[in-house]
Design an enzyme around this catalytic site. Structure first.
Site, PDB file in Angstrom:
ATOM      1  CB  CYS A  95      -0.990  -0.029   1.162  1.00 56.02           C
ATOM      2  SG  CYS A  95      -2.357   1.153   0.999  1.00 56.02           S
ATOM      3  CG  HIS A 185      -3.638  -3.503   3.198  1.00 54.09           C
ATOM      4  ND1 HIS A 185      -2.599  -2.984   3.947  1.00 54.09           N
ATOM      5  CD2 HIS A 185      -4.276  -2.443   2.632  1.00 54.09           C
ATOM      6  CE1 HIS A 185      -2.613  -1.652   3.848  1.00 54.09           C
ATOM      7  NE2 HIS A 185      -3.606  -1.311   3.051  1.00 54.09           N
ATOM      8  CD  GLU A 187      -0.934  -5.591   5.589  1.00 54.60           C
ATOM      9  OE1 GLU A 187      -1.038  -4.366   5.804  1.00 54.60           O
ATOM     10  OE2 GLU A 187      -0.970  -6.094   4.445  1.00 54.60           O
TER      11      GLU A 187
END
Length: 247
Positions: A95, A185, A187
């Site tokens: 990001c 994202h 994660e």
């Protein structure tokens, strides 16, 4: 001994952090167990950046800051990125990190003309992923978590676009042999994504977005998370190869 550095470039919402942790924890958890020592550096709050030759690999996290604000810590990080590329250090930008990698190497970053992309969305891989070590094992389309207002408006010279969707043309790119940026994202899990939508519900309402509908559409994204696991494997393999060449 070289380390895998998680470069933390921001802090999540207070309630989200209290309940679910922060950017560096999510990234470390998603990477899982690796054979190289992992170290988190909070550069937003003054942590010193290591020399490139001390890095086995680098992950730059997301942030609530904007790349185009050119904050002092961000400028320092941006100026550090070319040294990693010159040293062929595996680099993974998420990001904000994705956008900063692009800006540091001649790309153009700014606000997305269509506004914010948020929630669980589908992306499609480009044919170039067939030979890409990060993406080649993945299906051609899969779900990812997103929350971003800025975007890579144009890729750096020589960059290869690897993934896109109808909203975001540059969801992933590779620069050289071992530097990647992803706008999504990997994660995040579902709980983190739902928390992000809840935290931004008032803002979304001002633009006519239905946060409840976005939350209801949240799904887990295990394939997206695989990109971080694949990156850690690339770091391990390169470190092993480099050590063998020394001996």
């Amino acid at each position: 001994m070289k380390k895998l550095y998680i470069i933390k470039v921001g802090t999540t919402f207070g309630t989200t952090a209290q309940n679910l942790g922060d950017f560096d924890k999510w990234t470390t958890d998603a990477i899982g167990v690796v054979k190289v020592e992992t170290c988190s550096l909070d550069v937003e709050h003054g942590a010193e950046l290591p020399r490139a030759d001390a890095c086995a690999g680098v992950v730059i996290t997301g942030s609530h800051a904007m790349v185009t604000d050119h904050l002092p810590w961000s400028v320092k990080l941006e100026q550090w990125i070319p040294s990693l590329l010159d040293a062929q250090v595996p680099l993974f930008g998420i990001c904000y990190g994705h956008q900063l990698l692009a800006q540091a190497t001649g790309g153009d970053v700014g606000f997305h003309p269509q506004g914010k992309e948020i929630g669980t969305v589908s992306i499609q891989l480009n044919p170039e992923c067939v030979s890409d070590p990060l993406f080649q094992s993945l299906p051609t389309s899969f779900l990812v978590h997103t929350t971003h207002s800025q975007t890579v408006l144009s890729l750096p010279p020589g960059a290869i676009c690897l993934a896109s969707n109808d909203f975001e043309p540059n969801h992933a790119f590779r620069l050289g042999d071992c530097a990647w940026g992803v706008q999504f994202h990997p994660e995040y899990n579902g709980d983190i994504m739902r928390s992000y939508v809840q935290e931004q519900a008032e803002e979304l309402a001002t633009t006519g977005r239905n946060s409840a509908a976005i939350i209801n559409a949240v799904a887990e994204t295990p394939i997206a998370a695989t990109t971080l696991i694949n990156f850690a494997r690339i770091v391990e393999e390169k470190l092993t190869t480099d050590e063998q060449q020394k001996n």
